[in-house]
Design an enzyme around this catalytic site. Sequence first.
Site, PDB file in Angstrom:
ATOM      1  N   PHE A 154     -88.610 -10.814 -42.793  1.00 39.64           N
ATOM      2  CA  PHE A 154     -88.022 -11.890 -41.997  1.00 39.64           C
ATOM      3  C   PHE A 154     -87.006 -11.289 -41.032  1.00 39.64           C
ATOM      4  CE2 PHE A 154     -89.508 -13.645 -45.959  1.00 39.64           C
ATOM      5  CZ  PHE A 154     -90.210 -14.774 -45.562  1.00 39.64           C
ATOM      6  N   LEU A 155     -87.479 -10.302 -40.268  1.00 40.11           N
ATOM      7  CA  LEU A 155     -86.621  -9.574 -39.350  1.00 40.11           C
ATOM      8  C   LEU A 155     -86.736 -10.148 -37.939  1.00 40.11           C
ATOM      9  CD1 LEU A 155     -87.541  -5.928 -40.443  1.00 40.11           C
ATOM     10  CD2 LEU A 155     -85.730  -7.411 -41.371  1.00 40.11           C
ATOM     11  N   ARG A 255     -81.113 -24.096 -28.492  1.00 37.23           N
ATOM     12  CA  ARG A 255     -80.909 -23.733 -27.091  1.00 37.23           C
ATOM     13  C   ARG A 255     -82.234 -23.860 -26.338  1.00 37.23           C
ATOM     14  NH1 ARG A 255     -76.467 -21.076 -25.409  1.00 37.23           N
ATOM     15  NH2 ARG A 255     -77.687 -19.930 -23.860  1.00 37.23           N
ATOM     16  N   CYS A 264     -93.858 -12.064 -33.033  1.00 38.93           N
ATOM     17  CA  CYS A 264     -93.957 -12.857 -34.274  1.00 38.93           C
ATOM     18  C   CYS A 264     -94.376 -14.301 -34.041  1.00 38.93           C
ATOM     19  CB  CYS A 264     -92.628 -12.806 -35.026  1.00 38.93           C
ATOM     20  SG  CYS A 264     -92.236 -11.182 -35.693  1.00 38.93           S
TER      21      CYS A 264
END
Length: 426
Positions: A154-155, A255, A264
Amino acid sequence: MHITVIGSGYVGTTLSACLAALGHEVTAIDIDTEIVETINRGRSPVSEPGLDELVATHSGDRLRATTDYGAVEESDVTFLAIGTPSYADGRIDLGGITSAAEALGESLAEIDADDRPLIAVKSTITPPGISEVRSALEAGLGDGEVELATNPEFLREGSAVSDFQQPDKLVFGTDSAWATERLQELYEPLAADVPTIETDPETAMMIKYANNAFLATKISLVNDLGNICKEFGLDAYEVMDAIGLDDRISERFLRSGVGWGGSCFPKDVDALIAAARGEKYTPRILEAAVDVNDRQPKRLLDLLDEHVDVADKRIAVLGLSFKPRTDDVRNSRAIPVITGLLERGARVVGYDPVATESMRERIPEIEYADSAAEALDGAAGAVVVTDWEEFASLDSEFEAMAEPIVVDGRRIVEPTDELTYEGLTW
Protein backbone atom coordinates in the site's frame (compact mmCIF):
# COMPACT_ATOMS: atom_id res chain seq x y z
CA MET A 1 15.87 -13.20 8.51
CA HIS A 2 17.24 -13.94 5.03
CA ILE A 3 14.97 -12.40 2.40
CA THR A 4 15.04 -12.52 -1.39
CA VAL A 5 13.05 -10.11 -3.53
CA ILE A 6 12.53 -11.06 -7.17
CA GLY A 7 12.03 -7.90 -9.21
CA SER A 8 13.74 -4.56 -8.58
CA GLY A 9 11.32 -2.04 -9.97
CA TYR A 10 9.54 0.56 -7.88
CA VAL A 11 7.93 -1.89 -5.44
CA GLY A 12 10.77 -4.40 -5.33
CA THR A 13 13.51 -1.84 -4.68
CA THR A 14 11.49 -0.09 -1.99
CA LEU A 15 10.75 -3.44 -0.34
CA SER A 16 14.38 -4.59 -0.50
CA ALA A 17 15.83 -1.38 0.93
CA CYS A 18 13.21 -1.02 3.66
CA LEU A 19 13.56 -4.65 4.79
CA ALA A 20 17.33 -4.18 4.95
CA ALA A 21 16.72 -1.10 7.10
CA LEU A 22 14.68 -3.30 9.46
CA GLY A 23 17.76 -5.47 9.98
CA HIS A 24 17.08 -8.33 7.54
CA GLU A 25 19.64 -9.73 5.12
CA VAL A 26 18.17 -8.97 1.69
CA THR A 27 19.10 -10.17 -1.78
CA ALA A 28 17.42 -8.41 -4.70
CA ILE A 29 17.12 -10.58 -7.81
CA ASP A 30 16.58 -9.08 -11.25
CA ILE A 31 17.26 -10.18 -14.83
CA ASP A 32 18.41 -6.66 -15.77
CA THR A 33 22.16 -6.48 -15.15
CA GLU A 34 22.13 -2.68 -15.24
CA ILE A 35 19.62 -2.58 -12.37
CA VAL A 36 21.68 -5.13 -10.43
CA GLU A 37 24.85 -3.09 -10.91
CA THR A 38 23.08 0.13 -9.94
CA ILE A 39 21.92 -1.33 -6.62
CA ASN A 40 25.33 -2.83 -5.89
CA ARG A 41 26.88 0.61 -6.50
CA GLY A 42 24.64 1.95 -3.76
CA ARG A 43 22.11 3.72 -5.93
CA SER A 44 18.39 3.24 -6.42
CA PRO A 45 17.25 2.37 -9.96
CA VAL A 46 14.02 4.33 -9.39
CA SER A 47 13.39 7.90 -8.27
CA GLU A 48 11.71 7.98 -4.87
CA PRO A 49 12.39 10.32 -1.92
CA GLY A 50 14.58 8.65 0.69
CA LEU A 51 15.23 5.51 -1.33
CA ASP A 52 18.67 6.48 -2.62
CA GLU A 53 19.78 7.05 0.95
CA LEU A 54 18.54 3.64 2.12
CA VAL A 55 20.16 1.81 -0.79
CA ALA A 56 23.42 3.70 -0.26
CA THR A 57 23.40 2.90 3.46
CA HIS A 58 22.74 -0.84 3.18
CA SER A 59 24.20 -1.85 -0.20
CA GLY A 60 27.26 -4.05 0.29
CA ASP A 61 26.13 -4.85 3.82
CA ARG A 62 22.58 -6.09 4.38
CA LEU A 63 21.51 -5.43 0.77
CA ARG A 64 22.98 -6.92 -2.38
CA ALA A 65 21.67 -7.58 -5.87
CA THR A 66 22.18 -10.45 -8.28
CA THR A 67 20.77 -12.11 -11.38
CA ASP A 68 21.15 -15.57 -9.80
CA TYR A 69 18.01 -17.31 -8.52
CA GLY A 70 20.28 -19.55 -6.46
CA ALA A 71 20.11 -16.89 -3.76
CA VAL A 72 16.75 -18.34 -2.67
CA GLU A 73 18.54 -21.36 -1.18
CA GLU A 74 19.33 -19.37 1.99
CA SER A 75 16.04 -17.49 2.06
CA ASP A 76 13.35 -17.58 4.76
CA VAL A 77 10.89 -15.57 2.66
CA THR A 78 11.04 -14.94 -1.07
CA PHE A 79 8.92 -12.14 -2.50
CA LEU A 80 7.65 -11.94 -6.07
CA ALA A 81 7.63 -8.22 -6.93
CA ILE A 82 7.32 -8.43 -10.71
CA GLY A 83 5.41 -5.80 -12.69
CA THR A 84 1.98 -6.73 -14.03
CA PRO A 85 1.22 -4.36 -16.93
CA SER A 86 -2.20 -4.05 -18.48
CA TYR A 87 -3.60 -5.30 -21.75
CA ALA A 88 -5.71 -2.88 -23.80
CA ASP A 89 -8.92 -4.32 -22.30
CA GLY A 90 -7.73 -3.74 -18.72
CA ARG A 91 -6.74 -7.33 -17.91
CA ILE A 92 -3.32 -7.64 -16.33
CA ASP A 93 -0.49 -9.42 -18.10
CA LEU A 94 0.72 -12.22 -15.82
CA GLY A 95 3.46 -13.30 -18.23
CA GLY A 96 6.30 -11.71 -16.30
CA ILE A 97 5.28 -12.95 -12.88
CA THR A 98 4.43 -16.49 -14.04
CA SER A 99 7.80 -16.74 -15.81
CA ALA A 100 9.53 -15.61 -12.63
CA ALA A 101 7.45 -18.04 -10.57
CA GLU A 102 8.40 -20.94 -12.81
CA ALA A 103 12.10 -20.01 -12.65
CA LEU A 104 11.77 -19.74 -8.88
CA GLY A 105 10.16 -23.18 -8.74
CA GLU A 106 13.08 -24.66 -10.65
CA SER A 107 15.48 -23.21 -8.08
CA LEU A 108 13.37 -24.49 -5.19
CA ALA A 109 13.47 -28.01 -6.65
CA GLU A 110 17.11 -28.16 -5.55
CA ILE A 111 16.18 -27.43 -1.93
CA ASP A 112 14.90 -29.99 0.59
CA ALA A 113 11.16 -29.52 1.10
CA ASP A 114 11.55 -28.74 4.82
CA ASP A 115 14.02 -25.93 4.05
CA ARG A 116 12.07 -24.12 1.32
CA PRO A 117 11.18 -20.48 1.94
CA LEU A 118 7.72 -19.04 2.12
CA ILE A 119 6.85 -17.51 -1.28
CA ALA A 120 4.91 -14.26 -0.95
CA VAL A 121 3.37 -12.36 -3.85
CA LYS A 122 3.97 -8.63 -3.47
CA SER A 123 2.91 -7.87 -7.07
CA THR A 124 -0.66 -6.71 -7.54
CA ILE A 125 -2.65 -9.46 -9.25
CA THR A 126 -6.37 -10.09 -9.29
CA PRO A 127 -7.63 -12.91 -7.02
CA PRO A 128 -8.22 -15.30 -9.97
CA GLY A 129 -4.62 -14.73 -11.08
CA ILE A 130 -3.20 -16.24 -7.89
CA SER A 131 -3.97 -19.76 -9.11
CA GLU A 132 -1.99 -19.05 -12.31
CA VAL A 133 1.06 -17.97 -10.32
CA ARG A 134 0.71 -21.02 -8.08
CA SER A 135 0.50 -23.30 -11.13
CA ALA A 136 3.63 -21.72 -12.66
CA LEU A 137 5.49 -22.16 -9.38
CA GLU A 138 4.46 -25.81 -9.18
CA ALA A 139 5.37 -26.38 -12.85
CA GLY A 140 8.91 -25.25 -12.16
CA LEU A 141 9.08 -27.26 -8.96
CA GLY A 142 8.02 -30.47 -10.66
CA ASP A 143 6.93 -32.20 -7.48
CA GLY A 144 6.85 -31.51 -3.77
CA GLU A 145 5.22 -28.59 -2.01
CA VAL A 146 5.84 -24.92 -1.47
CA GLU A 147 3.47 -22.43 0.13
CA LEU A 148 2.30 -19.35 -1.72
CA ALA A 149 1.07 -16.36 0.28
CA THR A 150 0.08 -12.84 -0.70
CA ASN A 151 1.26 -9.68 1.05
CA PRO A 152 -0.06 -6.69 -0.92
CA GLU A 153 1.67 -3.32 -0.76
CA PHE A 154 0.00 0.00 0.00
CA LEU A 155 2.77 2.35 -1.07
CA ARG A 156 2.23 5.77 -2.60
CA GLU A 157 4.80 7.07 -5.05
CA GLY A 158 6.46 10.09 -3.54
CA SER A 159 6.10 8.75 0.03
CA ALA A 160 6.79 5.02 -0.38
CA VAL A 161 9.57 4.80 2.20
CA SER A 162 7.55 6.49 4.94
CA ASP A 163 4.47 4.47 3.92
CA PHE A 164 6.47 1.26 4.42
CA GLN A 165 7.96 2.39 7.72
CA GLN A 166 4.67 3.76 9.09
CA PRO A 167 1.94 1.57 7.52
CA ASP A 168 -1.73 2.01 8.28
CA LYS A 169 -2.21 -1.77 8.04
CA LEU A 170 -0.43 -5.04 7.28
CA VAL A 171 -2.26 -7.65 5.24
CA PHE A 172 -1.19 -11.32 5.30
CA GLY A 173 -2.90 -13.73 2.92
CA THR A 174 -1.89 -17.27 3.83
CA ASP A 175 -3.16 -20.83 3.94
CA SER A 176 -1.36 -21.95 7.10
CA ALA A 177 -0.39 -20.83 10.59
CA TRP A 178 3.26 -21.44 9.64
CA ALA A 179 3.11 -18.91 6.81
CA THR A 180 1.32 -16.34 8.97
CA GLU A 181 3.90 -16.71 11.72
CA ARG A 182 6.74 -16.25 9.28
CA LEU A 183 5.25 -13.00 7.95
CA GLN A 184 4.60 -11.85 11.50
CA GLU A 185 8.26 -12.44 12.35
CA LEU A 186 9.36 -10.58 9.24
CA TYR A 187 7.29 -7.49 10.03
CA GLU A 188 7.63 -7.66 13.81
CA PRO A 189 9.60 -4.37 14.03
CA LEU A 190 6.64 -2.55 12.40
CA ALA A 191 3.69 -4.44 13.82
CA ALA A 192 3.46 -3.23 17.42
CA ASP A 193 0.80 -0.55 16.88
CA VAL A 194 -0.36 -1.46 13.36
CA PRO A 195 -3.60 -3.33 12.60
CA THR A 196 -2.80 -6.69 11.00
CA ILE A 197 -5.30 -8.49 8.79
CA GLU A 198 -4.80 -12.23 8.56
CA THR A 199 -6.83 -13.85 5.81
CA ASP A 200 -6.55 -16.12 2.76
CA PRO A 201 -4.39 -15.18 -0.27
CA GLU A 202 -7.30 -14.22 -2.54
CA THR A 203 -9.02 -12.01 0.04
CA ALA A 204 -5.76 -10.27 0.85
CA MET A 205 -5.31 -9.28 -2.78
CA MET A 206 -8.94 -8.19 -3.08
CA ILE A 207 -8.30 -5.84 -0.15
CA LYS A 208 -5.58 -4.19 -2.24
CA TYR A 209 -7.87 -3.76 -5.26
CA ALA A 210 -10.80 -2.57 -3.16
CA ASN A 211 -8.54 -0.06 -1.40
CA ASN A 212 -7.37 1.54 -4.67
CA ALA A 213 -10.76 1.32 -6.34
CA PHE A 214 -12.38 3.13 -3.43
CA LEU A 215 -9.82 5.92 -3.42
CA ALA A 216 -9.96 6.35 -7.20
CA THR A 217 -13.76 6.49 -7.08
CA LYS A 218 -13.65 9.02 -4.25
CA ILE A 219 -11.38 11.29 -6.31
CA SER A 220 -13.63 10.97 -9.37
CA LEU A 221 -16.70 11.80 -7.30
CA VAL A 222 -14.91 14.86 -5.92
CA ASN A 223 -13.92 15.88 -9.46
CA ASP A 224 -17.50 15.43 -10.66
CA LEU A 225 -18.77 17.60 -7.80
CA GLY A 226 -16.00 20.08 -8.58
CA ASN A 227 -17.13 20.29 -12.19
CA ILE A 228 -20.65 21.04 -10.98
CA CYS A 229 -19.33 23.73 -8.65
CA LYS A 230 -17.46 25.32 -11.55
CA GLU A 231 -20.67 25.45 -13.62
CA PHE A 232 -22.44 27.12 -10.67
CA GLY A 233 -19.61 29.63 -10.25
CA LEU A 234 -18.66 28.18 -6.87
CA ASP A 235 -15.33 27.21 -5.30
CA ALA A 236 -15.21 23.42 -5.00
CA TYR A 237 -12.39 23.61 -2.46
CA GLU A 238 -14.55 25.59 -0.03
CA VAL A 239 -17.30 22.99 -0.41
CA MET A 240 -14.90 20.06 0.07
CA ASP A 241 -13.27 21.63 3.12
CA ALA A 242 -16.70 21.68 4.73
CA ILE A 243 -17.75 18.13 3.88
CA GLY A 244 -14.35 16.85 4.96
CA LEU A 245 -15.26 17.74 8.53
CA ASP A 246 -17.75 14.86 8.48
CA ASP A 247 -15.82 11.94 10.00
CA ARG A 248 -17.67 9.53 7.70
CA ILE A 249 -16.02 11.28 4.75
CA SER A 250 -12.70 12.67 6.14
CA GLU A 251 -10.69 15.47 4.60
CA ARG A 252 -8.31 13.24 2.61
CA PHE A 253 -8.55 12.83 -1.18
CA LEU A 254 -10.94 15.76 -1.52
CA ARG A 255 -8.76 17.95 -3.76
CA SER A 256 -10.50 18.16 -7.09
CA GLY A 257 -8.45 18.62 -10.23
CA VAL A 258 -7.33 17.13 -13.53
CA GLY A 259 -7.59 13.53 -12.35
CA TRP A 260 -5.60 10.54 -11.15
CA GLY A 261 -2.86 8.68 -12.96
CA GLY A 262 0.21 6.65 -12.13
CA SER A 263 0.82 2.93 -12.12
CA CYS A 264 -1.70 1.89 -9.45
CA PHE A 265 -5.12 3.52 -9.68
CA PRO A 266 -5.59 3.26 -13.47
CA LYS A 267 -4.19 -0.26 -13.74
CA ASP A 268 -5.93 -1.62 -10.66
CA VAL A 269 -9.34 -0.12 -11.42
CA ASP A 270 -9.17 -1.32 -15.04
CA ALA A 271 -8.08 -4.79 -13.92
CA LEU A 272 -10.90 -5.04 -11.39
CA ILE A 273 -13.43 -3.93 -14.01
CA ALA A 274 -12.07 -6.50 -16.49
CA ALA A 275 -12.08 -9.27 -13.88
CA ALA A 276 -15.66 -8.42 -12.88
CA ARG A 277 -16.77 -8.45 -16.50
CA GLY A 278 -15.11 -11.85 -16.82
CA GLU A 279 -17.56 -13.05 -14.19
CA LYS A 280 -20.45 -11.45 -16.14
CA TYR A 281 -20.81 -8.55 -13.69
CA THR A 282 -20.84 -4.90 -14.83
CA PRO A 283 -19.27 -2.61 -12.17
CA ARG A 284 -21.09 0.58 -13.17
CA ILE A 285 -19.72 2.85 -10.43
CA LEU A 286 -16.13 1.92 -11.25
CA GLU A 287 -16.82 2.45 -14.96
CA ALA A 288 -18.23 5.89 -14.14
CA ALA A 289 -15.16 6.71 -12.03
CA VAL A 290 -12.91 5.96 -15.01
CA ASP A 291 -15.14 7.98 -17.35
CA VAL A 292 -15.03 11.06 -15.10
CA ASN A 293 -11.27 10.76 -14.79
CA ASP A 294 -10.81 10.47 -18.54
CA ARG A 295 -12.87 13.64 -19.11
CA GLN A 296 -10.93 15.93 -16.75
CA PRO A 297 -8.01 16.70 -19.13
CA LYS A 298 -10.49 17.67 -21.85
CA ARG A 299 -12.23 20.05 -19.46
CA LEU A 300 -8.87 21.65 -18.71
CA LEU A 301 -8.27 22.22 -22.42
CA ASP A 302 -11.82 23.44 -22.99
CA LEU A 303 -11.19 26.18 -20.41
CA LEU A 304 -7.98 27.13 -22.20
CA ASP A 305 -9.89 27.26 -25.50
CA GLU A 306 -12.18 29.91 -24.01
CA HIS A 307 -9.22 32.28 -23.68
CA VAL A 308 -6.90 31.51 -26.59
CA ASP A 309 -6.90 29.83 -29.98
CA VAL A 310 -3.88 27.60 -29.40
CA ALA A 311 -3.25 26.78 -33.08
CA ASP A 312 0.38 27.61 -33.90
CA LYS A 313 0.78 29.20 -30.44
CA ARG A 314 3.41 28.32 -27.84
CA ILE A 315 1.63 26.65 -24.92
CA ALA A 316 3.44 25.68 -21.72
CA VAL A 317 2.55 22.47 -19.86
CA LEU A 318 3.79 22.71 -16.27
CA GLY A 319 4.17 19.31 -14.65
CA LEU A 320 4.67 16.04 -16.52
CA SER A 321 4.79 13.39 -13.80
CA PHE A 322 1.50 11.94 -12.59
CA LYS A 323 2.11 13.44 -9.13
CA PRO A 324 4.86 15.48 -7.46
CA ARG A 325 8.02 13.94 -5.93
CA THR A 326 8.31 11.25 -8.62
CA ASP A 327 9.57 10.96 -12.19
CA ASP A 328 6.82 8.46 -13.07
CA VAL A 329 4.78 9.53 -16.11
CA ARG A 330 2.71 6.36 -16.42
CA ASN A 331 -0.89 7.43 -17.06
CA SER A 332 0.05 11.01 -16.23
CA ARG A 333 -2.74 13.47 -17.00
CA ALA A 334 -0.10 15.43 -18.89
CA ILE A 335 -0.23 12.84 -21.67
CA PRO A 336 -3.84 13.49 -22.78
CA VAL A 337 -3.30 17.21 -22.19
CA ILE A 338 -0.26 17.29 -24.49
CA THR A 339 -2.04 15.07 -27.03
CA GLY A 340 -5.05 17.38 -27.03
CA LEU A 341 -2.88 20.44 -27.52
CA LEU A 342 -1.03 18.82 -30.43
CA GLU A 343 -4.36 17.91 -32.03
CA ARG A 344 -5.30 21.60 -31.78
CA GLY A 345 -2.09 22.57 -33.60
CA ALA A 346 -0.31 24.06 -30.58
CA ARG A 347 3.46 24.30 -30.23
CA VAL A 348 3.86 22.56 -26.88
CA VAL A 349 6.70 23.08 -24.43
CA GLY A 350 6.78 20.92 -21.32
CA TYR A 351 8.55 21.34 -18.01
CA ASP A 352 8.89 19.14 -14.94
CA PRO A 353 11.48 19.24 -12.15
CA VAL A 354 12.40 15.54 -12.53
CA ALA A 355 10.22 13.81 -15.14
CA THR A 356 11.36 15.51 -18.35
CA GLU A 357 13.44 12.59 -19.65
CA SER A 358 10.70 10.08 -18.84
CA MET A 359 8.17 12.09 -20.84
CA ARG A 360 10.64 12.79 -23.64
CA GLU A 361 10.92 9.03 -24.20
CA ARG A 362 7.14 8.81 -24.49
CA ILE A 363 6.45 12.03 -26.43
CA PRO A 364 9.66 13.12 -28.20
CA GLU A 365 8.04 15.52 -30.66
CA ILE A 366 7.46 18.45 -28.29
CA GLU A 367 9.94 20.96 -26.85
CA TYR A 368 11.17 20.49 -23.29
CA ALA A 369 12.37 23.31 -21.06
CA ASP A 370 14.91 23.25 -18.25
CA SER A 371 12.84 25.53 -16.02
CA ALA A 372 9.34 26.86 -15.61
CA ALA A 373 10.57 30.31 -16.59
CA GLU A 374 11.96 28.95 -19.87
CA ALA A 375 8.69 27.14 -20.62
CA LEU A 376 6.62 30.25 -19.95
CA ASP A 377 8.83 32.61 -21.96
CA GLY A 378 6.81 33.75 -24.97
CA ALA A 379 3.92 31.34 -24.27
CA ALA A 380 0.41 32.35 -25.26
CA GLY A 381 -1.02 30.21 -22.49
CA ALA A 382 -0.07 27.71 -19.79
CA VAL A 383 -1.74 24.75 -18.13
CA VAL A 384 -0.72 23.31 -14.76
CA VAL A 385 -1.04 19.54 -14.60
CA THR A 386 1.11 18.51 -11.60
CA ASP A 387 1.17 20.30 -8.26
CA TRP A 388 4.92 20.63 -7.81
CA GLU A 389 5.62 22.97 -4.90
CA GLU A 390 7.84 25.24 -7.00
CA PHE A 391 4.83 26.24 -9.12
CA ALA A 392 3.28 27.89 -6.05
CA SER A 393 6.11 30.45 -6.02
CA LEU A 394 5.84 31.42 -9.69
CA ASP A 395 5.18 35.14 -10.07
CA SER A 396 7.42 37.28 -12.25
CA GLU A 397 7.93 34.30 -14.57
CA PHE A 398 4.44 34.90 -15.96
CA GLU A 399 5.46 38.39 -17.09
CA ALA A 400 7.53 36.84 -19.89
CA MET A 401 4.46 35.21 -21.44
CA ALA A 402 3.09 36.58 -24.69
CA GLU A 403 -0.33 36.33 -23.08
CA PRO A 404 -0.48 35.73 -19.30
CA ILE A 405 -3.19 33.06 -19.43
CA VAL A 406 -3.03 30.17 -16.92
CA VAL A 407 -5.47 27.29 -16.52
CA ASP A 408 -4.64 25.55 -13.25
CA GLY A 409 -5.57 21.89 -12.90
CA ARG A 410 -4.21 21.52 -9.36
CA ARG A 411 -4.87 24.82 -7.52
CA ILE A 412 -1.18 25.48 -7.02
CA VAL A 413 -0.64 28.82 -8.81
CA GLU A 414 -1.45 31.99 -6.89
CA PRO A 415 -3.84 34.16 -8.97
CA THR A 416 -2.87 37.83 -9.45
CA ASP A 417 -4.43 40.83 -11.13
CA GLU A 418 -1.87 40.52 -13.94
CA LEU A 419 -2.92 36.96 -14.77
CA THR A 420 -5.91 35.70 -16.69
CA TYR A 421 -6.43 32.79 -14.33
CA GLU A 422 -8.87 29.87 -14.51
CA GLY A 423 -9.16 27.08 -11.97
CA LEU A 424 -10.46 23.77 -13.20
CA THR A 425 -13.09 23.35 -10.47
CA TRP A 426 -13.05 26.71 -8.70
